[in-house]
Motif scaffolding. Structure first.
Motif, mmCIF file in Angstrom:
data_model
loop_
_atom_site.group_PDB
_atom_site.id
_atom_site.type_symbol
_atom_site.label_atom_id
_atom_site.label_comp_id
_atom_site.label_asym_id
_atom_site.label_seq_id
_atom_site.Cartn_x
_atom_site.Cartn_y
_atom_site.Cartn_z
ATOM 1 N N ARG A 105 0.941 -1.048 -0.099
ATOM 2 C CA ARG A 105 0.000 -0.161 -0.036
ATOM 3 C C ARG A 105 0.857 1.289 0.058
ATOM 4 N NH1 ARG A 105 -2.659 -3.371 4.169
ATOM 5 N NH2 ARG A 105 -4.654 -3.914 3.354
ATOM 6 N N LEU A 106 0.198 2.322 -0.120
ATOM 7 C CA LEU A 106 0.871 3.654 -0.028
ATOM 8 C C LEU A 106 0.781 4.580 1.105
ATOM 9 C CD1 LEU A 106 0.784 4.859 -3.910
ATOM 10 C CD2 LEU A 106 2.197 3.256 -2.821
ATOM 11 N N GLY A 107 1.592 4.982 1.717
ATOM 12 C CA GLY A 107 1.183 6.237 2.861
ATOM 13 C C GLY A 107 2.181 7.446 2.749
ATOM 14 N N VAL A 108 1.932 8.171 3.596
ATOM 15 C CA VAL A 108 2.610 9.744 3.333
ATOM 16 C C VAL A 108 3.318 10.114 4.682
ATOM 17 C CG1 VAL A 108 0.295 10.769 3.656
ATOM 18 C CG2 VAL A 108 1.759 11.825 2.280
ATOM 19 N N ALA A 109 4.214 10.813 4.571
ATOM 20 C CA ALA A 109 4.867 11.612 5.515
ATOM 21 C C ALA A 109 5.273 13.106 5.287
ATOM 22 C CB ALA A 109 6.252 10.947 5.955
ATOM 23 N N LEU A 110 5.401 13.868 6.201
ATOM 24 C CA LEU A 110 5.528 15.172 6.046
ATOM 25 C C LEU A 110 7.003 15.509 6.852
ATOM 26 C CD1 LEU A 110 4.232 17.780 4.781
ATOM 27 C CD2 LEU A 110 3.634 18.251 7.167
ATOM 28 N N HIS A 111 7.996 16.075 6.135
ATOM 29 C CA HIS A 111 9.153 16.553 6.573
ATOM 30 C C HIS A 111 9.402 18.052 6.686
ATOM 31 C CE1 HIS A 111 11.057 12.360 5.664
ATOM 32 N NE2 HIS A 111 9.960 12.283 5.043
ATOM 33 N N ASP A 112 10.121 18.408 7.736
ATOM 34 C CA ASP A 112 10.321 19.802 7.748
ATOM 35 C C ASP A 112 10.968 20.288 6.536
ATOM 36 O OD1 ASP A 112 10.811 21.951 9.875
ATOM 37 O OD2 ASP A 112 12.573 21.921 8.644
ATOM 38 N N LEU A 113 10.369 21.817 6.103
ATOM 39 C CA LEU A 113 11.069 22.351 5.026
ATOM 40 C C LEU A 113 12.575 22.631 4.889
ATOM 41 C CD1 LEU A 113 8.513 24.806 3.643
ATOM 42 C CD2 LEU A 113 9.036 22.744 2.506
ATOM 43 N N GLN A 114 12.912 22.969 6.241
ATOM 44 C CA GLN A 114 14.275 23.494 6.356
ATOM 45 C C GLN A 114 15.298 22.196 6.552
ATOM 46 O OE1 GLN A 114 12.344 26.114 7.543
ATOM 47 N NE2 GLN A 114 12.998 26.789 5.324
ATOM 48 N N ASN A 115 14.893 21.292 7.315
ATOM 49 C CA ASN A 115 15.546 20.373 7.699
ATOM 50 C C ASN A 115 14.896 18.954 7.578
ATOM 51 O OD1 ASN A 115 17.111 18.492 9.155
ATOM 52 N ND2 ASN A 115 16.669 19.103 11.178
ATOM 53 N N PRO A 116 14.836 18.191 6.444
ATOM 54 C CA PRO A 116 13.974 17.146 6.162
ATOM 55 C C PRO A 116 14.380 16.058 7.229
ATOM 56 C CG PRO A 116 14.952 17.850 4.264
ATOM 57 C CD PRO A 116 15.604 18.706 5.301
ATOM 58 N N ALA A 117 15.502 15.892 7.987
ATOM 59 C CA ALA A 117 15.615 14.924 8.760
ATOM 60 C C ALA A 117 14.676 14.949 10.072
ATOM 61 C CB ALA A 117 16.888 15.197 9.608
ATOM 62 N N HIS A 118 13.826 16.073 10.196
ATOM 63 C CA HIS A 118 13.080 16.209 11.052
ATOM 64 C C HIS A 118 11.714 15.867 10.518
ATOM 65 C CE1 HIS A 118 10.515 17.758 14.344
ATOM 66 N NE2 HIS A 118 10.115 18.599 13.666
ATOM 67 N N ILE A 119 10.674 14.814 11.047
ATOM 68 C CA ILE A 119 9.346 14.392 10.541
ATOM 69 C C ILE A 119 8.457 15.125 11.068
ATOM 70 C CG2 ILE A 119 8.000 12.637 10.186
ATOM 71 C CD1 ILE A 119 10.169 10.841 9.259
ATOM 72 N N LEU A 120 7.726 15.948 10.496
ATOM 73 C CA LEU A 120 6.388 16.512 11.191
ATOM 74 C C LEU A 120 5.288 15.565 11.315
ATOM 75 C CD1 LEU A 120 6.639 19.737 9.038
ATOM 76 C CD2 LEU A 120 7.703 19.341 11.257
ATOM 77 N N GLY A 121 5.068 14.466 10.658
ATOM 78 C CA GLY A 121 4.039 13.723 10.814
ATOM 79 C C GLY A 121 4.041 12.609 9.694
ATOM 80 N N VAL A 122 3.628 11.450 10.364
ATOM 81 C CA VAL A 122 3.354 10.357 9.284
ATOM 82 C C VAL A 122 1.942 9.850 9.438
ATOM 83 C CG1 VAL A 122 4.067 7.755 8.482
ATOM 84 C CG2 VAL A 122 5.882 9.533 9.532
ATOM 85 N N ALA A 123 1.248 9.795 8.371
ATOM 86 C CA ALA A 123 0.045 9.416 8.631
ATOM 87 C C ALA A 123 -0.294 8.070 9.049
ATOM 88 C CB ALA A 123 -0.754 9.744 7.022
ATOM 89 N N ASP A 124 -1.113 7.839 10.044
ATOM 90 C CA ASP A 124 -1.646 6.566 10.500
ATOM 91 C C ASP A 124 -2.167 5.551 9.413
ATOM 92 O OD1 ASP A 124 -1.666 4.893 12.712
ATOM 93 O OD2 ASP A 124 -3.747 4.935 12.683
ATOM 94 N N ASP A 125 -3.060 6.406 8.693
ATOM 95 C CA ASP A 125 -3.901 5.460 7.630
ATOM 96 C C ASP A 125 -2.816 5.461 6.432
ATOM 97 O OD1 ASP A 125 -5.840 5.823 9.267
ATOM 98 O OD2 ASP A 125 -6.911 7.297 8.243
ATOM 99 N N TRP A 126 -3.232 4.318 5.498
ATOM 100 C CA TRP A 126 -2.675 4.192 4.328
ATOM 101 C C TRP A 126 -3.440 5.365 3.334
ATOM 102 C CZ3 TRP A 126 -5.262 -0.692 5.416
ATOM 103 C CH2 TRP A 126 -6.196 -0.724 5.041
ATOM 104 N N ILE A 127 -3.027 5.796 2.213
ATOM 105 C CA ILE A 127 -3.464 6.692 1.378
ATOM 106 C C ILE A 127 -3.931 5.779 0.012
ATOM 107 C CG2 ILE A 127 -2.703 8.726 2.323
ATOM 108 C CD1 ILE A 127 -0.702 8.626 -0.433
ATOM 109 N N LEU A 128 -3.623 4.561 0.070
ATOM 110 C CA LEU A 128 -4.072 3.828 -1.427
ATOM 111 C C LEU A 128 -3.621 2.733 -1.017
ATOM 112 C CD1 LEU A 128 -5.204 4.467 -4.159
ATOM 113 C CD2 LEU A 128 -2.594 3.778 -5.017
ATOM 114 N N GLN A 129 -4.554 1.485 -1.419
ATOM 115 C CA GLN A 129 -4.552 0.085 -1.255
ATOM 116 C C GLN A 129 -5.041 -0.617 -2.473
ATOM 117 O OE1 GLN A 129 -6.424 -2.407 1.402
ATOM 118 N NE2 GLN A 129 -8.728 -1.500 1.089
#
Ligand code: BMA
Length: 311
Positions: free
Chosen positions: A226-250
């Motif tokens: 399946r596919l999921g999605v994560a959001l990384h900080d704009l200045q510092n991608p090593a910092h994850i702002l959030g990973v969605a709990d739900d998948w976005i496509l199956q």
């Protein structure tokens, strides 16, 4: 928001082996970018010997593609690359950066799977740059911008000890990579518990870099991708702002549920649009190419409002 966060294009699949003017058994796992006012796709295709090559297709609108008469990348016959590409080249990702396109791909050989890096400006002349991992790596996506003069990539080493996870590495010159660190792990008894890997080249939004990744869950009938999605900080991608709990496509469409490898949706590319949508491309059951659209804001909101821990 509709029930499905990704709206499948009504005319899926958008590319099948019947659209390819040379003999292949599958077309799937495509990287896509904008190029010269249109859309350009690099896709993986199986030959009848079971090994993969990379083909090229172009089109005006991101939904309709015409395949170029000749394959784009065959296993190299020269130098070091010929040793490590002997069994085929797979799963291309494209990153547009500083006036050129970088292509990362899996290189298979008797020594395992490594990731190769090639570059082009016009998709006619291709230069292989380097093999940028050792064996037992796949799924490298490069951020389309430098950070403090360093290139950043997400990658996925294989491990016998820890479930296969998403790491970040940096490089001053695209050839030497290091400073690697773990960013995201599969979550126990979750849709991505078996393994995860980078998917589409990340793209910037006003709230962070959006990264669409794949995750697998083992069932009695094999793995479901399946596919999921994560959001990384704009200045510092090593910092994850959030990973969605739900998948976005199956896998739900008939060509996702059955094909060469059943129950697979697998992405190598997404194209953000100025109207706030993103076109997401995925291989259906390792056999055909599909596309769908999502509102970028919906994906960002899912990461921020319904997150699961990255580690
Ligand atoms: C992965 C890769 C992908 C493929 C997926 C599902 O390990 O081989 O190319 O799409 O499995 O079969």
């Amino acid at each position: 928001m509709s029930a499905n966060i990704i709206r499948r294009y009504e005319e899926n699949p958008i590319l099948t082996r019947d659209d390819v003017p040379y003999p292949v058994e599958t077309v799937h796992n495509a990287g896509v970018v904008r190029h010269r006012g249109g859309y350009l796709m690099l896709f993986r295709a199986h030959l009848r010997n079971g090994r993969s090559i990379i083909g090229l297709a172009e089109g005006p609108d991101g939904f309709h593609f015409r395949v170029r008469p000749e394959p784009f990348m065959l296993p190299s016959r020269e130098g070091e690359f010929s040793i490590y590409e002997e069994y085929g080249v797979e799963d291309p990702r494209i990153c547009e950066i500083e006036g050129e396109y970088l292509i990362t791909y899996s290189a298979y050989s008797r020594y395992g799977v490594r990731v190769g890096l090639a570059r082009t400006k016009d998709f006619k002349k291709l230069e292989r740059v380097a093999l940028i991992t050792q064996a037992d790596y796949r799924n490298v996506v490069i951020f389309p911008q430098r950070f403090n003069n360093l290139y950043l990539r997400l990658d996925r080493p294989h491990s016998g000890i820890s479930p296969w996870s998403i790491w970040l590495s940096s490089s001053p010159d695209l050839i030497h990579w290091g400073n690697s660190r773990l960013l995201m792990k599969p979550l126990k008894y979750h849709w991505d518990e078996l393994k995860i890997g980078p998917g589409a080249t990340p793209f910037p939004t006003n709230r962070g870099w959006l990264h669409i990744y794949h995750g697998a869950f083992q069932t009695m009938r094999g793995a479901v991708y399946r596919l999921g999605v994560a959001l990384h900080d704009l200045q510092n991608p090593a910092h994850i702002l959030g990973v969605a709990d739900d998948w976005i496509l199956q896998p739900e469409g008939p060509w996702e549920l059955s094909g060469y490898v059943p129950n697979v949706v697998f992405t190598c590319g997404a194209v953000p649009e100025e109207d706030g949508t993103v076109k997401i491309y995925w291989g259906g059951a390792d056999q055909v190419i599909c596309v769908g659209t999502a509102q970028i804001n919906d994906l960002v909101d899912l990461c921020l409002t319904k997150p699961r821990p990255p580690l």
